[in-house]
Design a protein around this motif. Structure first.
Motif, PDB file in Angstrom:
ATOM      1  N   VAL A 254      24.505  35.627  26.701  1.00 24.66           N
ATOM      2  CA  VAL A 254      23.997  34.941  27.892  1.00 24.66           C
ATOM      3  C   VAL A 254      22.623  34.339  27.654  1.00 24.66           C
ATOM      4  N   ALA A 255      21.726  35.083  26.989  1.00 24.91           N
ATOM      5  CA  ALA A 255      20.365  34.575  26.798  1.00 24.91           C
ATOM      6  C   ALA A 255      20.367  33.284  25.980  1.00 24.91           C
ATOM      7  N   GLN A 256      21.134  33.250  24.901  1.00 25.92           N
ATOM      8  CA  GLN A 256      21.168  32.046  24.074  1.00 25.92           C
ATOM      9  C   GLN A 256      21.786  30.876  24.830  1.00 25.92           C
ATOM     10  N   GLU A 257      22.812  31.147  25.623  1.00 28.06           N
ATOM     11  CA  GLU A 257      23.453  30.073  26.389  1.00 28.06           C
ATOM     12  C   GLU A 257      22.506  29.509  27.444  1.00 28.06           C
ATOM     13  N   LEU A 258      21.723  30.377  28.070  1.00 29.61           N
ATOM     14  CA  LEU A 258      20.764  29.885  29.063  1.00 29.61           C
ATOM     15  C   LEU A 258      19.671  29.035  28.415  1.00 29.61           C
ATOM     16  N   VAL A 259      19.264  29.434  27.229  1.00 29.53           N
ATOM     17  CA  VAL A 259      18.279  28.617  26.518  1.00 29.53           C
ATOM     18  C   VAL A 259      18.847  27.225  26.241  1.00 29.53           C
ATOM     19  N   MET A 260      20.112  27.155  25.833  1.00 31.87           N
ATOM     20  CA  MET A 260      20.731  25.851  25.591  1.00 31.87           C
ATOM     21  C   MET A 260      20.849  25.045  26.877  1.00 31.87           C
ATOM     22  N   VAL A 261      21.129  25.729  27.996  1.00 31.24           N
ATOM     23  CA  VAL A 261      21.165  25.035  29.287  1.00 31.24           C
ATOM     24  C   VAL A 261      19.787  24.443  29.598  1.00 31.24           C
ATOM     25  N   GLY A 262      18.732  25.227  29.324  1.00 27.12           N
ATOM     26  CA  GLY A 262      17.375  24.718  29.549  1.00 27.12           C
ATOM     27  C   GLY A 262      17.090  23.484  28.714  1.00 27.12           C
ATOM     28  N   TYR A 263      17.518  23.495  27.442  1.00 31.27           N
ATOM     29  CA  TYR A 263      17.325  22.327  26.581  1.00 31.27           C
ATOM     30  C   TYR A 263      18.092  21.126  27.128  1.00 31.27           C
ATOM     31  N   GLY A 264      19.296  21.374  27.647  1.00 28.28           N
ATOM     32  CA  GLY A 264      20.075  20.279  28.219  1.00 28.28           C
ATOM     33  C   GLY A 264      19.395  19.670  29.435  1.00 28.28           C
ATOM     34  N   ILE A 265      18.803  20.526  30.263  1.00 25.83           N
ATOM     35  CA  ILE A 265      18.084  20.010  31.440  1.00 25.83           C
ATOM     36  C   ILE A 265      16.878  19.188  30.997  1.00 25.83           C
TER      37      ILE A 265
ATOM     38  N   GLU B 239      13.351  15.437  40.616  1.00 25.56           N
ATOM     39  CA  GLU B 239      12.832  16.626  41.300  1.00 25.56           C
ATOM     40  C   GLU B 239      13.852  17.763  41.261  1.00 25.56           C
ATOM     41  N   SER B 240      15.114  17.422  41.444  1.00 26.92           N
ATOM     42  CA  SER B 240      16.158  18.450  41.393  1.00 26.92           C
ATOM     43  C   SER B 240      16.252  19.061  39.993  1.00 26.92           C
ATOM     44  N   LEU B 241      16.122  18.203  38.976  1.00 24.69           N
ATOM     45  CA  LEU B 241      16.169  18.714  37.610  1.00 24.69           C
ATOM     46  C   LEU B 241      14.985  19.619  37.313  1.00 24.69           C
ATOM     47  N   ARG B 242      13.795  19.256  37.819  1.00 26.34           N
ATOM     48  CA  ARG B 242      12.632  20.116  37.585  1.00 26.34           C
ATOM     49  C   ARG B 242      12.796  21.475  38.269  1.00 26.34           C
ATOM     50  N   LEU B 243      13.315  21.473  39.484  1.00 21.19           N
ATOM     51  CA  LEU B 243      13.548  22.740  40.174  1.00 21.19           C
ATOM     52  C   LEU B 243      14.578  23.593  39.431  1.00 21.19           C
ATOM     53  N   LEU B 244      15.619  22.921  38.944  1.00 20.16           N
ATOM     54  CA  LEU B 244      16.644  23.642  38.192  1.00 20.16           C
ATOM     55  C   LEU B 244      16.063  24.219  36.898  1.00 20.16           C
ATOM     56  N   ARG B 245      15.186  23.449  36.247  1.00 16.70           N
ATOM     57  CA  ARG B 245      14.564  23.948  35.010  1.00 16.70           C
ATOM     58  C   ARG B 245      13.671  25.148  35.291  1.00 16.70           C
ATOM     59  N   GLN B 246      12.973  25.135  36.393  1.00 17.38           N
ATOM     60  CA  GLN B 246      12.135  26.284  36.748  1.00 17.38           C
ATOM     61  C   GLN B 246      12.981  27.528  37.007  1.00 17.38           C
TER      62      GLN B 246
ATOM     63  N   VAL C 232      15.980  28.180  35.717  1.00 14.49           N
ATOM     64  CA  VAL C 232      16.505  28.640  34.437  1.00 14.49           C
ATOM     65  C   VAL C 232      15.426  29.397  33.662  1.00 14.49           C
ATOM     66  N   THR C 233      14.198  28.873  33.698  1.00 15.96           N
ATOM     67  CA  THR C 233      13.097  29.557  33.020  1.00 15.96           C
ATOM     68  C   THR C 233      12.855  30.933  33.623  1.00 15.96           C
ATOM     69  N   ARG C 234      12.950  31.025  34.959  1.00 18.43           N
ATOM     70  CA  ARG C 234      12.767  32.323  35.613  1.00 18.43           C
ATOM     71  C   ARG C 234      13.855  33.312  35.212  1.00 18.43           C
ATOM     72  N   VAL C 235      15.099  32.843  35.150  1.00 21.24           N
ATOM     73  CA  VAL C 235      16.202  33.728  34.770  1.00 21.24           C
ATOM     74  C   VAL C 235      16.050  34.184  33.325  1.00 21.24           C
ATOM     75  N   ILE C 236      15.631  33.277  32.429  1.00 19.06           N
ATOM     76  CA  ILE C 236      15.414  33.655  31.028  1.00 19.06           C
ATOM     77  C   ILE C 236      14.322  34.707  30.923  1.00 19.06           C
ATOM     78  N   THR C 237      13.260  34.555  31.707  1.00 20.52           N
ATOM     79  CA  THR C 237      12.186  35.556  31.702  1.00 20.52           C
ATOM     80  C   THR C 237      12.699  36.915  32.175  1.00 20.52           C
ATOM     81  N   GLU C 238      13.539  36.898  33.221  1.00 21.59           N
ATOM     82  CA  GLU C 238      14.111  38.154  33.709  1.00 21.59           C
ATOM     83  C   GLU C 238      14.990  38.802  32.636  1.00 21.59           C
TER      84      GLU C 238
END
Length: 559
Positions: A364-375, A391-398, A400-406
């Motif tokens: 999951v962690a690696q896949e989320l990182v790839m999702v972040g790169y895609g965004i 704006e929607s993409l920036r919110l989505l990136r934030q 994803v970053t929060r979930v990766i940190t968790e």
């Protein structure tokens, strides 16, 4: 593979080499015995007869038939060469010794292929052929069978070959018996774990709790002998002892080092009860003291010690010592079973946590990182930063970053363990600092840990409770400060985690699930958990293990 394709058997290199070597040896010995090169035709015939057994050893009938033909030709060659040697040197045994060594080849082949009955038949055929050939062959007007040298050498080689075949059969049986009686490691582990599961289901939970067994043992011992202070100690890592249970009017800093020159160390090493006229506690103020140290021995292994002390002289005469040891002997086995169960459970739990951490990290962690790169790539294609899509993409990136940190914090929590040398306080402090940095919390630590250690299972559960409390404060409390207190005085321990957030009543539902997990962990180690408001704001989570009159301000309620 097509139906018409057949695998042509090839001669085994070792079998071919053995036959070549033995044929060369027989040829040389025949020349030395007869001085007649014409006798080498028997060697050539022997080589030709052995070809079927060499080329087709696995065939059901051709291999045995070829080996049978070999021994028949071998016996006939032995008789012929022996007769020629007798005429030239008056010694039939010399000729028999020249050819019979080849008998080792077919017998060895049958032994290697575990065809021991076939080997016995080959020996019988060889012996019968030697007898018939010796009876039908005349040398200087005398039957060859009547010559002592011929009979002695033939019997010698037949007996030696038979003993070799019997030894190979016995060795095979021993190896097979050992392989059956000694299962593979995983099979043995499965059998033992299955038995452990059955026992664990049949016994009440308290009987597999080292602390409960130790407390019950101390209560029974105090009915037999005076004990103003007492403790049950068990081994820990690094050559130290941990306090499983304690009784008395005050906390005692017991001697827990097995390397020290003390009655405790002597009793552990000798597995014999020891009495002393001085206290086994480093914190004792002095005065008359009688100490009794009884090792808890299960089989040949020391699993713990019972220490009893009375503030009078000569409190433990031989009859009291005998009564105490009569009670501790059966308790040692119960304690060993509980300690082994705790160890197996801890190993399984730690392994499962490490496995989950690896799967989360690699999945999951690696896949989320790839999702972040895609965004990030999608955001780079948006030319208007004020566009609603950007704006929607920036919110989505934030998010994803929060979930990766968790996830990273969860991985750190899964991999965190109490170090054998660092102790519980160090593990809690490291986790609190790491989480505080990631969550923007100011962490205040208060650590008070004695040199003695808690049991490993208790330390592990206390660490998980502290981690859950810290994680809840970071995720749900909306706090700015975090206060972590850790006081360890075995068998007593107190962990407190406080924050200045908005309080437990306003936290989310998943935070309450974390509180339920903490309560289950506290109950597992016979601890007491309390969640209470903190003034002027925030929440305090406190867990206490054991009891201490010096710390009677600790609440005694269960969530």
């Amino acid at each position: 593979m097509p139906a018409s394709t057949r695998v042509v058997p090839r001669p085994h290199p070792l079998a071919a080499a053995a036959r070549v070597v033995m044929l060369a040896l027989v040829a040389v010995l025949s020349l030395l015995a007869t001085h007649d090169p014409a006798q080498l035709w028997w060697v050539a015939l022997l080589a030709a007869t052995g070809l079927p057994a060499l080329l087709a050893p696995v065939y059901h009938w051709l291999g045995p038939l070829g080996r049978g033909a070999e021994v028949v030709v071998l016996a006939l060659a032995t008789s012929q060469v022996a007769s020629v040697a007798t005429i030239g040197a008056q010694n039939g045994g010399l000729g028999a010794s020249a050819v019979l060594p080849y008998l080792a080849v077919p017998i060895t082949v049958t032994a290697l292929r575990r065809r021991f009955r076939e080997g016995a038949w080959l020996l019988a055929i060889t012996g019968l052929t030697l007898l018939l050939a010796g009876a039908l062959t005349e040398v200087d007007g005398q039957r060859q069978l009547t010559q002592v040298g011929y009979l002695a050498v033939s019997a010698q080689w037949l007996v030696l070959s038979g003993l070799g075949l019997y030894a190979a059969r016995t060795l095979h049986r021993v190896i097979r018996a050992r392989s059956v009686s000694k299962p593979q490691p995983y099979a043995e582990a499965t059998r033992l774990l299955t038995q452990l599961r059955t026992v664990a289901r049949q016994l009440p939970g308290a009987t597999l709790d080292p602390g409960g067994i130790s407390e019950h043992l101390l209560e029974e011992l105090r009915t037999l002998a005076r004990a103003d202070r007492g403790a049950v100690l068990s081994a820990s890592g690094g050559g130290r002892l941990v306090v499983l249970a304690q009784c008395g009017t005050d906390r005692v800093d017991w001697e827990t080092t097995l390397d020290a020159d003390s009655a405790i160390a002597d009793a552990w090493a000798s597995q014999q009860p020891h009495t002393a006229a001085h206290s086994q506690a480093r914190s004792h103020a002095g005065g008359e003291v009688s100490a009794l140290i009884v090792p808890l021995v299960a089989g040949v292994r020391t699993v713990g010690l019972v220490v009893l002390e009375a503030d009078v002289a000569h409190a433990y005469p031989p009859e009291i010592v005998s009564r105490v040891t009569g009670l501790t002997s059966p308790a040692a086995l119960r304690l060993e079973a509980a300690l082994l169960f705790d160890e197996v459970r801890s190993l399984a739990t730690n392994e499962e946590r490490q496995r989950l951490a690896r799967e989360i990290h690699d999945g999951v962690a690696q896949e989320l990182v790839m999702v972040g790169y895609g965004i990030d790539n999608a955001l780079a294609t948006v030319h208007d930063d004020t566009d609603e899509t950007a704006e929607s993409l920036r919110l989505l990136r934030q998010e994803v970053t929060r979930v990766i940190t968790e996830l990273r914090l969860s991985l750190f929590e899964l991999r965190s363990e109490v170090d054998r040398h660092g102790g519980l306080a160090a593990a809690i402090a490291e986790y609190a600092r790491t989480v505080g940095v990631s969550g923007g919390l100011r962490v205040h630590l208060s650590l008070d840990e004695s040199t003695a250690r808690l049991p490993a299972a208790t330390e592990a559960e206390l660490l998980r409770i502290a981690q859950e409390a810290v994680a809840n404060a970071r995720k749900h409390a909306g706090a700015s400060n975090l206060w972590v207190t850790c006081a360890v005085d075995p068998p007593y321990a107190q962990i407190e985690v406080s924050d200045d957030g908005h309080g437990i009543a306003d936290q989310r539902t998943d935070g309450h699930y974390g509180l339920a997990i903490m309560a289950e962990r506290a109950e597992r180690i016979r601890g007491r958990l309390e969640i209470r408001p903190r003034q002027p704001s925030g929440t305090t989570v406190a867990v206490v293990v054991g009891s201490s009159p010096r710390r009677d301000n600790v609440p005694d309620s269960t969530a």
